[in-house]
Each structure stands twice: as structure tokens, then as C-alpha cells.
Design a protein around this motif. Structure first.
Motif, mmCIF file in Angstrom:
data_model
loop_
_atom_site.group_PDB
_atom_site.id
_atom_site.type_symbol
_atom_site.label_atom_id
_atom_site.label_comp_id
_atom_site.label_asym_id
_atom_site.label_seq_id
_atom_site.Cartn_x
_atom_site.Cartn_y
_atom_site.Cartn_z
ATOM 1 N N GLN A 28 0.922 -1.168 0.193
ATOM 2 C CA GLN A 28 0.190 -0.049 -0.155
ATOM 3 C C GLN A 28 0.654 1.357 0.468
ATOM 4 O OE1 GLN A 28 -3.174 -0.032 -0.147
ATOM 5 N NE2 GLN A 28 -3.380 -1.722 -0.791
ATOM 6 N N GLN A 29 0.922 1.765 -0.020
ATOM 7 C CA GLN A 29 0.817 3.339 -0.468
ATOM 8 C C GLN A 29 0.723 5.148 0.022
ATOM 9 O OE1 GLN A 29 2.466 2.786 -5.479
ATOM 10 N NE2 GLN A 29 4.111 1.891 -5.037
ATOM 11 N N SER A 30 0.818 5.142 -0.266
ATOM 12 C CA SER A 30 0.771 6.912 0.368
ATOM 13 C C SER A 30 0.363 7.885 -0.863
ATOM 14 C CB SER A 30 1.986 7.848 1.374
ATOM 15 O OG SER A 30 2.691 8.064 0.749
ATOM 16 N N GLU A 31 -0.658 8.918 -0.523
ATOM 17 C CA GLU A 31 -0.504 9.515 -1.200
ATOM 18 C C GLU A 31 0.750 10.312 -2.127
ATOM 19 O OE1 GLU A 31 -3.282 12.399 -0.788
ATOM 20 O OE2 GLU A 31 -4.744 10.895 0.112
ATOM 21 N N GLU A 32 1.173 10.381 -1.587
ATOM 22 C CA GLU A 32 2.982 11.199 -2.076
ATOM 23 C C GLU A 32 3.790 10.377 -2.647
ATOM 24 O OE1 GLU A 32 2.187 10.705 1.596
ATOM 25 O OE2 GLU A 32 1.227 13.098 1.165
ATOM 26 N N GLU A 33 3.227 9.092 -2.733
ATOM 27 C CA GLU A 33 3.850 7.852 -3.528
ATOM 28 C C GLU A 33 3.691 7.930 -5.116
ATOM 29 O OE1 GLU A 33 5.791 4.710 -0.770
ATOM 30 O OE2 GLU A 33 4.535 4.930 -0.634
ATOM 31 N N ASN A 34 4.026 7.533 -5.983
ATOM 32 C CA ASN A 34 3.529 7.656 -7.625
ATOM 33 C C ASN A 34 2.384 6.187 -7.351
ATOM 34 O OD1 ASN A 34 3.092 7.376 -10.002
ATOM 35 N ND2 ASN A 34 4.234 7.871 -10.759
ATOM 36 N N SER A 35 1.823 6.244 -7.392
ATOM 37 C CA SER A 35 0.525 4.602 -7.537
ATOM 38 C C SER A 35 0.311 3.987 -8.260
ATOM 39 C CB SER A 35 -1.463 5.265 -6.747
ATOM 40 O OG SER A 35 -1.578 5.860 -8.205
ATOM 41 N N GLU A 36 1.267 4.670 -9.173
ATOM 42 C CA GLU A 36 1.516 3.633 -11.352
ATOM 43 C C GLU A 36 2.481 2.698 -10.880
ATOM 44 O OE1 GLU A 36 1.961 6.257 -14.596
ATOM 45 O OE2 GLU A 36 0.434 7.450 -13.721
ATOM 46 N N LEU A 37 3.142 3.356 -9.802
ATOM 47 C CA LEU A 37 4.504 1.846 -9.554
ATOM 48 C C LEU A 37 4.127 1.390 -8.235
ATOM 49 C CD1 LEU A 37 7.463 4.175 -9.715
ATOM 50 C CD2 LEU A 37 6.124 3.807 -11.909
ATOM 51 N N PRO A 38 3.951 -0.885 -9.091
ATOM 52 C CA PRO A 38 3.124 -1.435 -7.629
ATOM 53 C C PRO A 38 4.379 -1.544 -7.462
ATOM 54 C CG PRO A 38 2.899 -2.040 -10.452
ATOM 55 C CD PRO A 38 3.262 -0.935 -10.419
ATOM 56 N N ILE A 39 4.497 -2.368 -6.122
ATOM 57 C CA ILE A 39 5.227 -2.819 -5.448
ATOM 58 C C ILE A 39 4.914 -4.357 -4.976
ATOM 59 C CG2 ILE A 39 7.422 -2.422 -3.455
ATOM 60 C CD1 ILE A 39 6.721 0.390 -3.941
ATOM 61 N N PHE A 40 5.176 -5.548 -5.102
ATOM 62 C CA PHE A 40 4.855 -6.103 -4.995
ATOM 63 C C PHE A 40 6.327 -6.786 -3.477
ATOM 64 C CE2 PHE A 40 5.123 -6.070 -10.025
ATOM 65 C CZ PHE A 40 3.422 -6.600 -10.212
ATOM 66 N N ILE A 41 5.497 -7.073 -2.797
ATOM 67 C CA ILE A 41 5.512 -7.615 -1.572
ATOM 68 C C ILE A 41 5.486 -9.305 -1.109
ATOM 69 C CG2 ILE A 41 6.391 -5.478 -0.674
ATOM 70 C CD1 ILE A 41 3.668 -6.064 1.056
ATOM 71 N N GLU A 42 5.779 -9.840 -0.043
ATOM 72 C CA GLU A 42 5.800 -11.056 0.237
ATOM 73 C C GLU A 42 4.949 -10.951 1.709
ATOM 74 O OE1 GLU A 42 9.414 -13.572 -1.698
ATOM 75 O OE2 GLU A 42 9.332 -13.297 0.512
ATOM 76 N N ILE A 43 3.288 -12.183 1.828
ATOM 77 C CA ILE A 43 3.063 -12.014 3.032
ATOM 78 C C ILE A 43 2.864 -13.222 2.931
ATOM 79 C CG2 ILE A 43 1.988 -9.754 3.479
ATOM 80 C CD1 ILE A 43 -0.997 -11.420 2.092
ATOM 81 N N THR A 44 2.439 -13.719 4.173
ATOM 82 C CA THR A 44 2.435 -15.476 4.992
ATOM 83 C C THR A 44 0.901 -16.068 4.563
ATOM 84 O OG1 THR A 44 2.998 -14.932 6.914
ATOM 85 C CG2 THR A 44 4.579 -15.463 5.217
ATOM 86 N N GLY A 45 -0.052 -16.906 4.889
ATOM 87 C CA GLY A 45 -0.899 -17.405 5.608
ATOM 88 C C GLY A 45 -1.298 -18.756 5.741
ATOM 89 N N GLU A 46 -2.286 -19.465 5.237
ATOM 90 C CA GLU A 46 -2.553 -20.640 5.354
ATOM 91 C C GLU A 46 -2.417 -21.152 3.792
ATOM 92 O OE1 GLU A 46 -3.782 -23.168 7.879
ATOM 93 O OE2 GLU A 46 -3.486 -20.931 8.878
ATOM 94 N N PRO A 47 -1.377 -22.380 3.796
ATOM 95 C CA PRO A 47 -1.450 -22.559 2.476
ATOM 96 C C PRO A 47 -2.506 -22.858 1.831
ATOM 97 C CG PRO A 47 -0.980 -24.538 4.074
ATOM 98 C CD PRO A 47 -0.900 -23.521 5.428
ATOM 99 N N SER A 48 -1.912 -22.647 0.132
ATOM 100 C CA SER A 48 -3.410 -22.659 -1.271
ATOM 101 C C SER A 48 -4.472 -23.903 -1.512
ATOM 102 C CB SER A 48 -3.082 -21.955 -1.952
ATOM 103 O OG SER A 48 -2.060 -22.974 -2.326
ATOM 104 N N THR A 49 -3.059 -24.811 -0.857
ATOM 105 C CA THR A 49 -3.739 -26.715 -0.908
ATOM 106 C C THR A 49 -3.364 -27.382 -0.666
ATOM 107 O OG1 THR A 49 -3.955 -27.824 -2.832
ATOM 108 C CG2 THR A 49 -2.166 -26.501 -3.035
ATOM 109 N N PRO A 50 -3.993 -28.649 0.166
ATOM 110 C CA PRO A 50 -3.514 -29.038 1.014
ATOM 111 C C PRO A 50 -2.671 -30.092 -0.041
ATOM 112 C CG PRO A 50 -6.417 -30.150 0.390
ATOM 113 C CD PRO A 50 -5.612 -28.599 0.121
ATOM 114 N N GLN A 51 -2.372 -29.812 -0.686
ATOM 115 C CA GLN A 51 -0.976 -30.813 -1.867
ATOM 116 C C GLN A 51 0.074 -30.103 -1.369
ATOM 117 O OE1 GLN A 51 -2.531 -29.919 -5.876
ATOM 118 N NE2 GLN A 51 -1.802 -31.617 -5.974
ATOM 119 N N LEU A 52 -0.354 -28.995 -0.671
ATOM 120 C CA LEU A 52 0.869 -28.781 -0.230
ATOM 121 C C LEU A 52 1.574 -29.683 1.481
ATOM 122 C CD1 LEU A 52 1.626 -25.152 -0.181
ATOM 123 C CD2 LEU A 52 1.919 -26.932 -2.007
ATOM 124 N N GLY A 53 1.225 -30.088 2.455
ATOM 125 C CA GLY A 53 0.976 -30.889 2.854
ATOM 126 C C GLY A 53 1.392 -32.161 3.017
#
Length: 394
Positions: A188-213
Motif C-alpha cells: 500500500q502506498q501513500s498519496e505522495e508516492e507514485n501509485s502507478e508503480l506497483p511494489i510487490f511484497i510477500e505475506i504469509t498465510g494458510e496453505p492454498s491447497t492441502p497438496q502442500l502438506g
């Protein structure tokens, strides 16, 4: 990164329109590498070869690699009682260099085999396919998608060289003894930042599929052991299992030969390898940041050969053997080729270059340490009992 690239905007739109405003790393990697218009393998960004800008393969070092593989293919044909046609299915053929070496050598050395070979290339990238067609225009070669091959229609060998390492992988991290998946979202970017430039970051969560386990049950790894510290991170290649299942379904009788860099599971998921194996390649340099040079760099992860071996058995494939490329090529005669150099009448610069190429193919610190897995399906007991030349300890 080129923040204005259309691919960045496409990925950002995909994230923002997804239900949880995030995508798996596997989805991200798939788009970065294989987007039909802007992905790395779909564009002119791919540079393969000894003088290329990103990486080189065994086939880039001269024709010896393909010619030695051909010796193994010829023996496979003999073991199967010389069927006609004998399908050679190369999956992920790059610029077509390896195919040209194989087909030229078959035509030159094995004319009877040449009349029986049906060469098929499975290639997702349209730009690479066009380059292959240009290079191989003197040969009868068919191109198709793997899914287009009818079930149990092939007799022969399905093979790949440095294909599986480029399949999109899920990334995971161990948090408080639990398996958590790594997702990609947009900062998420502030209003001062250029919103046209996406910055990709990582977050963690539950596995997307039981196949991973379930994957870790397949390969015999227990992540709940306290040897896996908080923050341990690595990859899971579910796409490789799906691919191998399709290959096994296509094959009625013959072999699957997989050459790539990787490890058995106990080495791949060694607790000391706590940051996984993901690597990016850009202009002869490698690094570990997949969020720069988007669409302009290769992204790979090592191959878990235990997973391929175990999943193959579930799909009806029998394990013929696993070895290292250096040993495989020694058994097929690369040592004799090195010894014969001293008696060849060629300019010294050409001899030295070829000697260097041969040594690189078996260098235990490089290509020689690649894994070679051979699996089979539909062989009679007598056929299966005949040792493959490349798997015989030299």
C-alpha cells in the motif's frame, strides 16, 4: 525493475482483482516466466548459450552432449526390439540446439534408427518454437502441447534437459512449527508516492491447497521436527508432479529421462538449507530477488528427485535408476572422446575449446553434478532387466 512494463501492471491487476488481494508465488512465477506476450520465455529476453546473456546449458557446449544422449536412445530402441515409430519427445527444447545435435547424429551414425524415429517437441513458448522450427527445418519434427498427445499413444522416450527447474513453485515458510505459504501482494502506498508503480511484497498465510502438506508425506520429510527452525523457507514444485503424471499417461511403452540440477529430498530439505534454492539469472549473474527485472530474468528452483521418483511410481512408472550427469556421460563414452582429442588433426584453439566443453559436462562442481533420473513404463520383465548403458557404473 522496469516499473512501467506491461507485465508489472498485468500482475498488479491480477492481484487486485483476486478475492484476497494476493496470489501464490507459483502464480506470480508462472506469469513472470510464461505470460504469453510479456513473460521471460515468451519474449526475446531469453538468451541461452555459452555466449548468451543469462545462462548456458549442456547443449551449448558443443554437440557431444546430444551425441552421447543419442547413444542411450539407440540402446533404448534396441531393448524395445526396434519399434517403428520410436517417439523421441523432447519437452522444453530451448533454441532447438540439442534436437539438432541429436537428429544430425542419428542420421549420421544410425541410419536404421533414423528411419524409425518420430521426433516430437513440446514447447510452450511461441518465440522459442519459431527458433526451433528455423533451426530444424531440414528434419521431420512435430510440435505439440503435452495435453494434445493421446493417452498411452507413445512408444519411445520422453526426455527433458533443464526443464523442471523452471516450473513455477510454491514457496513456504515454517512459523511456530506450522507450514505457512508465501503469497505475493502489492504494498500500500501513500498519496505522495507514485501509485502507478506497483511494489510487490510477500505475506504469509494458510496453505492454498492441502497438496502442500501432502507433498512432505510423499517425500518422507517431517517439518514439525524441531530441527526446522522458525523462519525456515523453501519451495514445493507441484507443477512437476502434474507434468510427470501427464507424461506417464502419454507413454504406453518406453522411458522417461529427466536431467536437471537438484537433490534427493533429504538434501533438498536439509534444515541447514534454510532459505531454499530459488535463484534468478540476469546477464550472467545470479541473485535471489524475483521482484526485479520482471519478465527480463530467469527464475529457477532445484528439482526434488525424490518427489519425481515417488510420484512416478504412483503414476505407474518404474524407477530404472538415478545418477549424476558426469557418471552418466562417462558410462556413455565421454572419456574415450577426451582421450581421442590428442590424435585429432584440428587447430589447437578448437581442440582446447572442445576439451574445455567436455570437461565442463562432467565437472562435479557444475554440470557434472546434475541429476539424471530414468523411469520406465510398459516394459516386459526381460526388457526391464537389461541395464541402460548410462546407468552402468563406469
Amino acid at each position: 525493475m522496469d516499473s512501467y512494463s506491461p507485465l508489472c501492471q498485468i500482475i498488479a491487476h491480477h492481484i487486485l482483482t483476486s478475492s484476497q488481494k494476493r496470489i501464490t508465488f507459483a502464480e506470480y512465477m508462472d506469469m513472470v516466466l510464461y505470460h504469453p506476450e510479456h513473460g521471460y520465455y515468451s519474449s526475446d529476453a531469453v538468451k541461452i548459450g555459452f555466449r548468451g546473456s543469462d545462462f548456458f546449458t549442456s547443449a551449448s557446449l558443443g554437440s557431444d552432449f546430444g551425441e552421447l544422449l543419442t547413444k542411450q536412445f539407440y540402446q533404448m530402441w534396441e531393448i524395445l526390439d526396434k519399434p517403428n515409430p520410436f517417439s523421441l519427445v523432447e519437452m522444453g527444447a530451448g533454441q532447438g540446439i540439442l534436437a539438432s545435435h541429436i537428429l544430425n547424429y542419428i542420421k549420421q551414425e544410425y541410419p536404421d534408427f533414423f528411419t524409425a524415429v518420430k521426433y516430437i517437441i513440446v514447447e510452450k513458448s511461441q518465440s522459442l518454437k519459431q527458433e526451433q522450427q528455423q533451426r530444424l527445418q531440414d528434419f521431420a519434427v512435430d510440435w505439440c502441447n503435452l495435453e494434445e498427445i493421446p493417452p498411452k499413444s507413445l512408444t519411445g522416450c520422453c526426455f527433458s534437459n533443464e526443464l523442471v527447474d523452471a516450473f513455477p513453485v510454491h514457496q513456504f515458510i515454517v512459523e511456530a512449527g506450522e507450514l505457512r505459504e508465501i503469497y505475493v501482494t502489492i504494498q500500500q502506498q501513500s498519496e505522495e508516492e507514485n501509485s502507478e508503480l506497483p511494489i510487490f511484497i510477500e505475506i504469509t498465510g494458510e496453505p492454498s491447497t492441502p497438496q502442500l502438506g501432502e507433498y512432505f508425506k510423499l517425500v518422507g520429510i517431517d517439518l514439525s521436527q524441531n530441527t526446522y527452525e522458525n523462519g525456515y523457507r523453501s519451495e514445493i514444485n507441484l507443477a512437476a508432479l502434474n507434468w510427470l503424471g501427464i507424461v506417464a499417461d502419454c507413454l504406453q511403452r518406453g522411458y522417461v529421462l529427466t536431467i536437471d540440477y537438484g537433490y534427493p529430498a533429504h538434501r533438498y530439505y536439509n534444515p541447514r538449507r534454510s532459505q531454499g534454492t530459488l535463484q534468478c539469472y540476469y546477464q550472467h549473474r545470479h541473485h535471489d530477488n524475483p521482484y526485479i527485472n520482471i519478465g527480463q530474468q530467469d527464475i529457477t528452483a532445484h528439482v526434488d528427485f525424490t518427489a519425481l521418483s515417488s510420484w512416478g511410481e504412483r503414476c505407474g512408472l518404474k524407477n530404472m535408476g538415478w545418477t549424476q550427469q558426469g557418471l552418466f556421460l562417462m558410462a556413455l563414452g565421454i572419456g574415450e572422446r577426451l582421450a581421442a582429442l590428442s590424435s585429432q588433426q584440428q587447430p589447437i584453439s578448437q581442440l582446447l575449446q572442445r576439451r574445455e566443453g567436455l570437461h565442463q559436462l562432467i565437472n562435479p562442481g557444475g554440470l557434472g553434478n546434475f541429476g539424471v533420473l530414468v523411469q520406465s513404463q510398459g516394459l516386459t520383465e526381460q526388457e526391464a532387466s537389461q541395464p541402460l548403458q548410462g546407468l552402468v557404473v563406469p
